[in-house]
Design a protein around this motif. Structure first.
Motif, PDB file in Angstrom:
ATOM      1  N   ASP A   1       0.664  10.474  -1.805  1.00 16.80           N
ATOM      2  CA  ASP A   1       1.106   9.426  -0.893  1.00 16.80           C
ATOM      3  C   ASP A   1       2.446   8.837  -1.314  1.00 16.80           C
ATOM      4  O   ASP A   1       2.597   8.365  -2.440  1.00 16.80           O
ATOM      5  CB  ASP A   1       0.070   8.327  -0.846  1.00 16.80           C
ATOM      6  CG  ASP A   1       0.430   7.345   0.217  1.00 16.80           C
ATOM      7  OD1 ASP A   1       0.139   7.631   1.380  1.00 16.80           O
ATOM      8  OD2 ASP A   1       1.072   6.332  -0.116  1.00 16.80           O
ATOM      9  N   VAL A   2       3.385   8.871  -0.418  1.00 22.03           N
ATOM     10  CA  VAL A   2       4.752   8.479  -0.774  1.00 22.03           C
ATOM     11  C   VAL A   2       4.838   6.967  -1.014  1.00 22.03           C
ATOM     12  O   VAL A   2       5.605   6.503  -1.846  1.00 22.03           O
ATOM     13  CB  VAL A   2       5.757   8.965   0.291  1.00 22.03           C
ATOM     14  CG1 VAL A   2       5.486   8.312   1.610  1.00 22.03           C
ATOM     15  CG2 VAL A   2       7.171   8.716  -0.146  1.00 22.03           C
ATOM     16  N   VAL A   3       4.046   6.208  -0.300  1.00 20.52           N
ATOM     17  CA  VAL A   3       4.071   4.762  -0.477  1.00 20.52           C
ATOM     18  C   VAL A   3       3.583   4.399  -1.880  1.00 20.52           C
ATOM     19  O   VAL A   3       4.191   3.604  -2.598  1.00 20.52           O
ATOM     20  CB  VAL A   3       3.195   4.100   0.608  1.00 20.52           C
ATOM     21  CG1 VAL A   3       2.897   2.666   0.257  1.00 20.52           C
ATOM     22  CG2 VAL A   3       3.881   4.186   1.948  1.00 20.52           C
ATOM     23  N   GLN A   4       2.500   5.081  -2.276  1.00 17.89           N
ATOM     24  CA  GLN A   4       1.972   4.849  -3.617  1.00 17.89           C
ATOM     25  C   GLN A   4       2.986   5.286  -4.670  1.00 17.89           C
ATOM     26  O   GLN A   4       3.207   4.614  -5.668  1.00 17.89           O
ATOM     27  CB  GLN A   4       0.686   5.650  -3.746  1.00 17.89           C
ATOM     28  CG  GLN A   4      -0.119   5.261  -4.950  1.00 17.89           C
ATOM     29  CD  GLN A   4      -1.217   6.278  -5.169  1.00 17.89           C
ATOM     30  OE1 GLN A   4      -0.968   7.492  -5.103  1.00 17.89           O
ATOM     31  NE2 GLN A   4      -2.410   5.783  -5.407  1.00 17.89           N
TER      32      GLN A   4
ATOM     33  N   ARG B   1       6.192   5.325  -4.449  1.00 14.82           N
ATOM     34  CA  ARG B   1       7.313   4.397  -4.581  1.00 14.82           C
ATOM     35  C   ARG B   1       6.881   3.101  -5.255  1.00 14.82           C
ATOM     36  O   ARG B   1       7.709   2.385  -5.803  1.00 14.82           O
ATOM     37  CB  ARG B   1       7.925   4.116  -3.219  1.00 14.82           C
ATOM     38  CG  ARG B   1       8.700   5.319  -2.709  1.00 14.82           C
ATOM     39  CD  ARG B   1       9.264   5.055  -1.348  1.00 14.82           C
ATOM     40  NE  ARG B   1       9.786   6.274  -0.763  1.00 14.82           N
ATOM     41  CZ  ARG B   1       9.889   6.470   0.539  1.00 14.82           C
ATOM     42  NH1 ARG B   1       9.499   5.536   1.383  1.00 14.82           N
ATOM     43  NH2 ARG B   1      10.382   7.604   0.990  1.00 14.82           N
ATOM     44  N   ALA B   2       5.587   2.787  -5.163  1.00 18.35           N
ATOM     45  CA  ALA B   2       5.111   1.633  -5.911  1.00 18.35           C
ATOM     46  C   ALA B   2       5.151   1.938  -7.409  1.00 18.35           C
ATOM     47  O   ALA B   2       5.397   1.055  -8.229  1.00 18.35           O
ATOM     48  CB  ALA B   2       3.700   1.277  -5.468  1.00 18.35           C
TER      49      ALA B   2
END
Lengths: 487, 267, 441
Positions: B94-97, B99-100
């Motif tokens: 998951d790209v959002v994860q 970037r976190a």
């Protein structure tokens, strides 16, 4: 001798001036063009400009002023007997009585309304349209009609002569001035620059014209109807008795029902247009693949280009019956001229407007802000909702204000789909009327000069102008400030 | 790419585990190739500097590490990039994860048009790092202290972040990134828009942050690379020319292109 | 490369990072759900706009296309010279054209000799247009020698018959809801069976002007009115608009006055169009005494209306020409005006034209201000000068939309289709121009 001939003469003289000026320049140069200050074309233009412009200005003034002047002259030339003869046929007994006593008192005999009526009769007779004139008055006003015809002839011929003299004189004078050292180019350019300045002030004059014409007639209206009644009155029915002896309606001019009706429909329109317009702008600029964008953009452009009269037809033909039938299914009675139908269709009309303005605004938000948010692990929608929209908020507010202004000023959709009766209600299922509907319905149809009813239109127009002006100024200011922030 | 050079470089590694591992990374913008196969490791709790002349691909490489290149339509990435052994270009990841876990600080300070407080809590709110007001207060204070900004702004946390000076804005952006508790922080020329004093502040800060984070920093400024990094990678025309201990790269470069660059023959 | 790739150092134990924990994963799922929802709102918004356009076009096409056809009835009309030319002069000017309707009526009586009685006969002649005489008159104008002969003529049917035959009105409706009775329907069926009926292209729609009878109403007058009005609009707004833009962009000093002008123009672009109509009424009609309903006044009002659009577009186009062009011209010894007229304006022309076309397209569809100056006059003749009473396309649509006859609903839709086709062509031309001359500096 019509104006066309005079215009033709003017054009001809300008053309002749150009040719003569140019050829004289070549002649005085004595074979070497280089000795001239400017190229020969400028000498031609110089003569042509001066042969044309002053006479043109004269002509415009003449045309503008000859109507009122001739009206005055013609009426002044009427004898009391002739006026009485006309009035006995055309005026209702009460008015006639007033007129006769006025004449006896030697005060201004005719009211404004009657003056206009008399003038129309005279003009029709003079213009060879006697069939529109009551045969019984022809005898009384025939001399005036002949007088008017003579005046018109005289005016046209004088104008023709004056134009020919001024234009010809200017031509000869300028032609004589041409010499190799004469600075034709500078002269022409100075004139052209002044013309450019004049053109750029036309927008200002248009605004002044709007303000003055609305203000002037509104003031006349407010001498008949108090401002407070207009602004705060709850009852609008502009039918005033045409004749004093007529039984029944005396008009009331409380515009509150019109204002609420206008705002109600504009509100419904914004309820449709704001979310749909904003979301389509967001989707198009942030999500849509290029192919979808290139497909949807023209759809929005077509929607934006559809004339409002078409939307109005759409409203009465499709949307209003649909909403009414839908209500019938649920047992809710809905007026076939409901505010809802007009508002929804107006909303559809405004969607592309909101969408294109919002699109500009959203695209002005710098990519770095989006990157910053995405880089922190935000999803696209979180970025849009929490960073892009707050950053673009002033611009979006400005865009929505412009849209509201548009909704308030929109005419054709409400003229066709909304009602005529001024009910004071906020129920979107009922029929309401708007400011623009009233303006249109009062002005289109039989007009009475100088009546409160006709004049009320200008008071309504003034309100409309002021409200939309304020909205526009505020909105444009906000948008401009916003643009500067990210430029 | 000369394999032997790389192998030699890899020998000079620290004892820390590998945090980020890039293998044969190629990047294309449409038909144009911007990176020609880059191999490099970033070790935990080190600062890796990426240097090279403009257009050499160092920023492009940095942006592949948290998939910021995804936002560019025509950009395509090949090769493998592992974060803790996990392929970050795996479609399941998951790209959002990501970037976190891999935060980023950009070249131009880009605080959101919100208050200083809201700028910091933006990330933690998204990721649910806290729920109560006092928890957020604590995150804000801790992050701002870490970014060395606390004393300057503690009395005006509700003022807009865009009202700060350039250096303060950039430290706010660092604090904002730190607040999410990432594992890796990527910095794309974070000082290029700042004056020397602000730059010095940030450089100090980077050194301190190394204790808790793994940092990769792109810089134009070779002194900066020398000052803040433990290891340095030199990029040239889309190639990773060499990577090694910073001291070694600057005193004894193996490749003449590197030498040419650090001695200022081109840049 | 493999030798490096394989002996990768043992990855650090997956840290107890908050971001990979179960709670974070759960949270992530709900965040993605929100993302999907948001995207769906966007798609819904777009679909709403698209569906509205589709419904709009569909209703217009469904209702309007049939107006391009008209059912006609073949009748044997005896062109009795004694009736048409009672004075026997042979001069078409002396003909009694009012009597032609009687001839048409007689012709249909002849088809049904069994029909007797006043009421019955009235129903029978109700099958053909009440203005059939006008069509016979047109035939006679083409060939005056037909007088005295018996000829086969195709005559438009009445609106009711026309609608029933074209399917605009359902013939299975109860008699009371139909425009024609059962008896009339039976006559129509009989005529149709014997080949007396056909559907022909409705050329009247494009060649005649407004009428109270749908079969005689056309767009020609309104189209000419639009043409005349738009000529005036263009002549007023283009030169003045471009001149104003040139001054403001190239010459004007930056001061309070030019600021005022600029604010003014931006505001004027957003003033409701009906206010321009009031301006026209108060200034052009009442003060200057110009004729009502005239294309001249309509053109002037619309000219003022689109001028701000043209100024704004022209300024943007002028701004797009790089300063280097001006400097190059000035460096050659050209005056500022020469630099602009010879170099800058030609380069800015495509942008100016695009803006002008878009502004004109807007003006073509404008209705409200024209109603204010009386352009909703009932005009049965195409105007021949700028001072004649005239209508324009959108106003014609407005007038027809108000009429109750079924035939006018159809005509309204058809007129809208024509107007839209015109507008889309104009906008298409603007887009084409923009694409073709788009230039990047």
């Amino acid at each position: 001798m019509s104006a066309t001939f005079t215009v033709g003469l003017l054009l001809l003289l300008s053309l002749v001036g150009y040719v003569m000026g140019r050829s004289r320049a070549v002649t005085v140069a004595g074979g070497s063009i280089a000795t001239l200050h400017s190229v020969p074309n400028y000498y031609g233009s110089y003569v042509a400009l001066w042969a044309g412009l002053p006479a043109l200005v004269l002509m415009l003034f003449w045309m503008a002023l000859r109507g009122p002047v001739m009206d005055w002259l013609v009426l002044d030339g009427l004898s009391q007997q002739q006026i009485q003869g006309w009035a006995q046929v055309m005026l209702p007994p009460n008015d006639l009585q007033n007129l006769l006593s006025n004449i006896a008192d030697e005060t201004a005999a005719l009211t404004e309304t009657h003056r206009q009526l008399l003038l129309i009769n005279i003009k029709n007779l003079a213009g060879g349209q006697a069939l529109y004139v009551n045969p019984a008055v022809v005898e009384s006003i025939q001399p005036a009609a002949d007088h008017l015809r003579n005046l018109r002839n005289l005016s046209d011929w004088t104008l023709f002569g004056a134009v020919a003299a001024i234009s010809g004189g200017a031509l000869a004078f300028c032609w004589a001035r041409i010499s190799p050292t004469f600075r034709a180019r500078n002269n022409v350019e100075r004139v052209v620059t002044w013309l450019l300045i004049l053109c750029s002030t036309i927008a200002v004059f248009t605004t002044i014209g709007i303000v003055l014409s609305l203000l002037f007639e509104s003031i006349r209206f407010f001498t008949k109807v108090p401002l407070t009644e207009f602004l705060f009155g709850l009852h609008w029915s502009p039918q005033t008795a045409i004749r004093a002896d007529q039984v029944g309606s005396s008009g009331s001019f409380g515009a509150i029902p019109l204002f609420t009706g206008t705002l109600l429909i504009a509100f419904i329109a914004m309820v449709v247009a704001a979310p749909v317009g904003l979301m389509s702008a967001i989707y198009l600029s942030e999500y849509a693949p290029r192919r979808v964008r290139s497909l949807v953009k023209p759809v929005l452009e077509i929607l934006a280009g559809v004339p409002t009269v078409v939307y109005g037809f759409f409203a009465i033909l499709t949307v209003a019956p649909f909403i009414r039938d839908l209500g019938a299914v649920f047992g809710i009675p809905i007026s076939s001229q409901s505010a809802l139908a007009a508002g929804v269709v107006m909303g559809v009309m405004i969607v592309p407007f909101v969408s294109s303005l919002a699109d500009d605004v959203i695209n002005a938000v710098p990519q770095s802000l989006r990157d910053g948010s995405l880089g922190l692990g935000a999803t696209k929608s979180e970025t849009i909702k929490q960073v892009v929209i707050p950053a673009a908020l002033p611009g979006i507010v400005g865009a929505l204000l412009l849209a509201v202004s548009r909704a308030i000023g929109e005419t054709m959709i409400v003229v066709m789909a909304a009602g005529l009766q001024a009910y004071l209600t906020l129920n979107p299922l009922e029929s309401v009327t708007t400011v623009t509907v009233q303006i249109k319905s009062i002005l289109v149809g039989d007009q009475e000069f100088d009546s409160a009813k006709t004049l009320s239109v200008f008071a309504l127009g003034l309100m409309l102008f002021i409200v939309t002006l304020v909205l526009n100024v505020v909105a444009l200011r906000i948008v401009q400030k916003y643009r500067e922030k990210y430029d | 790419m000369d394999t032997t050079t790389l192998t030699k470089n890899m020998e000079a590694v620290s004892t820390q585990p590998v945090k980020v591992c890039a293998r044969d990374v190629k990047v294309f913008y449409g038909a144009k190739r911007a990176l020609h196969g880059v191999n490099v490791d970033v070790y935990q709790n080190e600062v890796l500097a990426l240097i090279g002349p403009s257009g050499c691909g160092k920023s492009t490489f940095l942006r592949t590490l948290n998939r910021m290149n995804d936002t560019i339509d025509i950009c395509r990435v090949e090769g493998k990039i592992l974060l803790d052994g996990e392929d970050i270009y795996d479609p399941k990841l998951d790209v959002v994860q990501l970037r976190a876990r891999v935060g980023m600080v950009f070249q131009k300070p880009n605080p959101f048009p919100k208050s200083i407080y809201d700028n910091i809590t933006y990330g933690p709110k998204l990721h649910g790092l806290a729920t109560r007001k006092d928890e957020f207060d604590e995150i804000v204070e801790r992050s701002l202290k870490r970014a060395g900004l606390w004393n300057e702004v503690k009395d005006r946390l509700q003022e807009p972040g865009t009202g700060l000076s350039g250096g303060q804005q950039q430290r706010l952006c660092i604090a904002r990134a730190v607040a999410v508790s990432p594992e890796v922080i990527l910095m794309d020329e974070p000082c290029s828009a700042l004056d020397p004093i602000a730059t010095a502040h940030i450089e100090e800060l980077i050194d301190e942050l190394r204790e808790s984070f793994t940092i990769a920093i792109v810089t134009h400024n070779m002194q900066q690379a020398a000052r803040v990094s433990q290891r340095t990678a030199f990029f040239h025309l889309g190639d990773l020319v060499e990577v090694g201990n910073t001291e070694e790269i600057f005193t004894n470069p193996r490749d003449e292109r590197t030498q040419g660059y650090i001695t200022g023959r081109y840049g | 490369m493999t030798e490096i790739a394989e002996p990768m150092q043992a990855a650090a134990p997956v840290s107890a990072s908050f971001h990979t924990g179960n709670a974070a994963m759960k949270r992530l799922r709900s965040r993605y759900a929100a993302e999907r929802r948001f995207k769906i709102y966007g798609i819904l918004a777009i679909s709403f706009a698209c569906i509205m356009l589709v419904i709009l076009l569909f209703t217009l096409l469904k209702g309007g296309v049939s107006a391009f056809w008209q059912t006609e009835m073949r009748l044997e009309v005896t062109l009795d010279a004694a009736i048409i030319d009672p004075q026997g002069t042979g001069n078409p000017a002396d003909w009694d054209r009012g009597a032609l309707q009687t001839l048409a009526n007689n012709a249909i009586y002849k088809e049904f000799p069994e029909v007797e009685g006043r009421v019955e006969k009235r129903d029978l002649r109700g099958l053909i247009s009440p203005v059939a005489g006008v069509f016979i008159s047109k035939i006679l104008d083409k060939d005056p020698s037909l007088v005295g002969q018996t000829v086969q003529v195709w005559i438009p049917t009445s609106d009711g018959v026309n609608q029933i035959l074209k399917g605009g009105i359902d013939r299975t409706l109860p008699e009371a809801q139909r425009p024609i009775s059962d008896k009339q329907l039976a006559w129509v069926d009989k005529m149709e069976a014997s080949g007396h009926l056909k559907t022909a292209f409705n050329s009247t729609f494009f060649t005649s002007s407004d009428s109270n009878y749908p079969e005689l109403a056309g767009l020609f007058g309104a189209a000419i009115g639009t043409l005349l009005t738009m000529s005036v609009t263009l002549l007023v707004s283009l030169p003045v608009g471009v001149a104003a833009a040139v001054y403001l962009e190239e010459f004007a000093p930056k001061n309070k006055l030019t600021d005022l002008i600029e604010v003014n123009i931006n505001n004027l672009a957003a003033v409701p169009s009906i206010v321009f109509g009031l301006l026209g009424l108060a200034v052009f009609l009442n003060f200057f005494g110009m004729p009502r309903s005239a294309p001249l006044v309509g053109g002037l009002v619309l000219g003022l209306l689109v001028m701000p659009t043209i100024i704004i577009a022209s300024r943007a186009a002028l701004k797009g020409v790089p300063p280097s062009i001006r400097e190059a011209a000035l460096g050659m010894g050209a005056s500022r005006l020469q630099a602009i007229t010879h170099h800058v304006l030609p380069l800015a022309m495509p942008g100016i034209m695009t803006g002008t076309i878009i502004g004109m397209a807007h003006a073509v569809g404008e209705t409200a201000p024209l109603l204010m100056i009386g352009m909703n006059a009932f005009v049965t003749q195409a105007p021949t000068s700028l001072f004649d009473s005239s209508s324009v396309l959108p106003v014609q649509i407005f007038i027809w939309a108000d009429k109750p006859e079924r035939g006018f609903v159809e005509l309204t839709s058809a007129a809208i289709l024509v107007l839209l086709a015109f507008l889309i062509t104009m906008n298409g031309a603007a887009i084409w121009l923009r694409k073709k001359f788009e230039r990047r500096w």
